[in-house]
Scaffold this motif. Structure first.
Motif, PDB file in Angstrom:
ATOM      1  N   ILE A 270       0.846  -1.201   0.000  1.00 13.77           N
ATOM      2  CA  ILE A 270       0.000   0.000   0.000  1.00 13.77           C
ATOM      3  C   ILE A 270       0.877   1.244   0.000  1.00 13.77           C
ATOM      4  CG2 ILE A 270      -1.681   1.309   1.364  1.00 13.77           C
ATOM      5  CD1 ILE A 270      -2.710  -1.396   2.431  1.00 13.77           C
ATOM      6  N   TYR A 271       1.883   1.221   0.875  1.00 16.76           N
ATOM      7  CA  TYR A 271       2.789   2.362   1.024  1.00 16.76           C
ATOM      8  C   TYR A 271       3.480   2.700  -0.291  1.00 16.76           C
ATOM      9  CZ  TYR A 271       6.840   5.014   2.795  1.00 16.76           C
ATOM     10  OH  TYR A 271       7.802   5.968   3.009  1.00 16.76           O
ATOM     11  N   GLU A 272       3.870   1.682  -1.032  1.00 16.16           N
ATOM     12  CA  GLU A 272       4.620   1.901  -2.271  1.00 16.16           C
ATOM     13  C   GLU A 272       3.769   2.496  -3.387  1.00 16.16           C
ATOM     14  OE1 GLU A 272       6.297  -1.943  -2.883  1.00 16.16           O
ATOM     15  OE2 GLU A 272       7.970  -1.606  -1.479  1.00 16.16           O
ATOM     16  N   ARG A 273       2.460   2.594  -3.162  1.00 17.68           N
ATOM     17  CA  ARG A 273       1.591   3.241  -4.142  1.00 17.68           C
ATOM     18  C   ARG A 273       1.350   4.714  -3.809  1.00 17.68           C
ATOM     19  NH1 ARG A 273      -1.441  -1.729  -3.621  1.00 17.68           N
ATOM     20  NH2 ARG A 273      -3.035  -0.647  -2.380  1.00 17.68           N
ATOM     21  N   TYR A 274       1.827   5.141  -2.640  1.00 19.49           N
ATOM     22  CA  TYR A 274       1.593   6.530  -2.249  1.00 19.49           C
ATOM     23  C   TYR A 274       2.400   7.491  -3.120  1.00 19.49           C
ATOM     24  CZ  TYR A 274      -0.745   4.986   2.049  1.00 19.49           C
ATOM     25  OH  TYR A 274      -1.617   4.436   2.952  1.00 19.49           O
TER      26      TYR A 274
END
Length: 354
Positions: A270-274
């Motif tokens: 999820i974080y890497e899509r921010y």
């Protein structure tokens, strides 16, 4: 054991603090997280004039957020509004620093900052570096009554690692610990008590504060009920916020049991899509300790809430409080979410039965 509250600071936090005072809570700690919350000293000033007994603490002040003379003046100003009720809590910084894209303040810098603030409050002349040169400074008019440097302002250090605990002992400070899993909380308390003893300090003379987040469950209520997620979820996901950025900013110390490591992997995706990609910390910390973002619900599981927060039924929570007291904690501080005043009443009922 004393009981206190900790708050993601709002401008009108005085309303919660006033009710906490009425319910018998001993302290209110205010977060110094400038890009998420209201200005700490504004909110504390309002609370100081709206209360008469409860102690008010910076929980915790971050050195880089304001220069030492400003912090000293603010603490002394609060001490004039609430004489003898102000606590100086401090740490190297987590959320307040990461929301600006930086890691914690160096321990040596925090030590120097504490020394400057305390000596300024004591009326001493100190040297500090400003614009490339060392300069002398002191508070010039304490005798006018505009501030109060007569009543003591105790020092509390949030210390999650051995070096910071050693500094806490060296300075003779009280101790704040962010508590999740009970075994880790017990081990940290034992380590802090050993550090005090090594410094020639009797641990019984120091305040040991457990900063916690959680939810009082009804009988049969699941750990991932909508209410439990709303109240305990923002605290539970702090561990995930920390771990996905540990390589970049260092490990704050909040972790999860090995069995829950798949949640970290899931949240990392999820974080890497921010966005933006060079400042993912901006989205990672949005709502931190305040609310769950929609995408966080999938990783805020019952198991995570159970493992890293103080959540349970009234009877289970009372047993947990007795365990913490037995481990040496003398102040249990529960996070009260902004907009959830009923939490105060629920926790007051739990505490009354301990």
């Amino acid at each position: 054991m004393d009981y206190s509250i900790n708050l993601a600071t709002a401008a009108d936090s005085w309303k919660v603090v006033k009710r906490a005072e009425e319910l018998g809570f001993t302290r209110a700690w205010f977060y110094d997280t400038q890009l998420l919350n209201a200005e700490i000293f504004v909110a504390m000033g309002a609370a100081a004039v709206k209360t008469s007994r409860i102690r008010l603490g910076t929980g915790v002040l971050i050195p880089s957020n304001r220069i030492a003379p400003v912090a000293a003046s603010a603490l002394m100003s609060l001490n004039a509004l609430a004489p003898g009720r102000i606590d100086f809590g401090i740490s190297t910084g987590f959320t307040a620093r990461r929301t600006m894209g930086v890691g914690p303040v160096r321990l040596a810098d925090m030590r120097r900052y504490i020394d400057q603030v305390q000596r300024l409050i004591a009326g001493e002349t100190v040297e500090w570096e400003l614009e490339g040169a060392r300069r002398k400074m002191r508070f010039l008019s304490p005798d006018t009554g505009v501030v109060n440097n007569r009543d003591p302002i105790p020092l509390h250090i949030s210390a999650l690692g051995p070096r910071t605990r050693a500094l806490t002992a060296e300075l003779g400070a009280h101790w704040i610990n962010a508590v999740g899993p009970i075994d880790a909380a017990k081990a940290a308390s034992a380590a802090m008590q050993a550090a005090w003893r090594s410094a020639g300090i009797d641990p019984a003379t120091r305040i040991v504060t457990a900063f916690c987040g959680g939810c009082v469950l009804a009988e049969g209520e699941p750990f991932d009920s909508p209410r439990a997620r709303a109240q305990a979820g923002p605290h539970a996901t702090v561990a995930l916020h920390n771990l996905v950025e540990a390589e970049q900013f260092g490990n704050f110390g909040r972790s999860v049991p090995p069995a829950l490591s798949p949640l970290v992997d899931q949240y990392r995706k999820i974080y890497e899509r921010y966005e933006p990609a060079d400042a993912r910390y901006l989205e990672n910390h949005r709502g931190h300790l305040m609310f769950l973002r929609p995408e966080e619900h999938q990783v805020c599981t019952a198991e995570l809430i159970r493992a890293v927060t103080i959540t349970g039924t009234r009877s289970a929570l009372r047993e947990r409080l007795r365990e913490l007291q037995g481990a040496g904690y003398t102040d249990f501080s529960i996070h009260i979410r902004h907009g959830h005043p009923a939490m105060l009443e629920e926790w007051a009922e739990v505490i009354a039965g301990v």
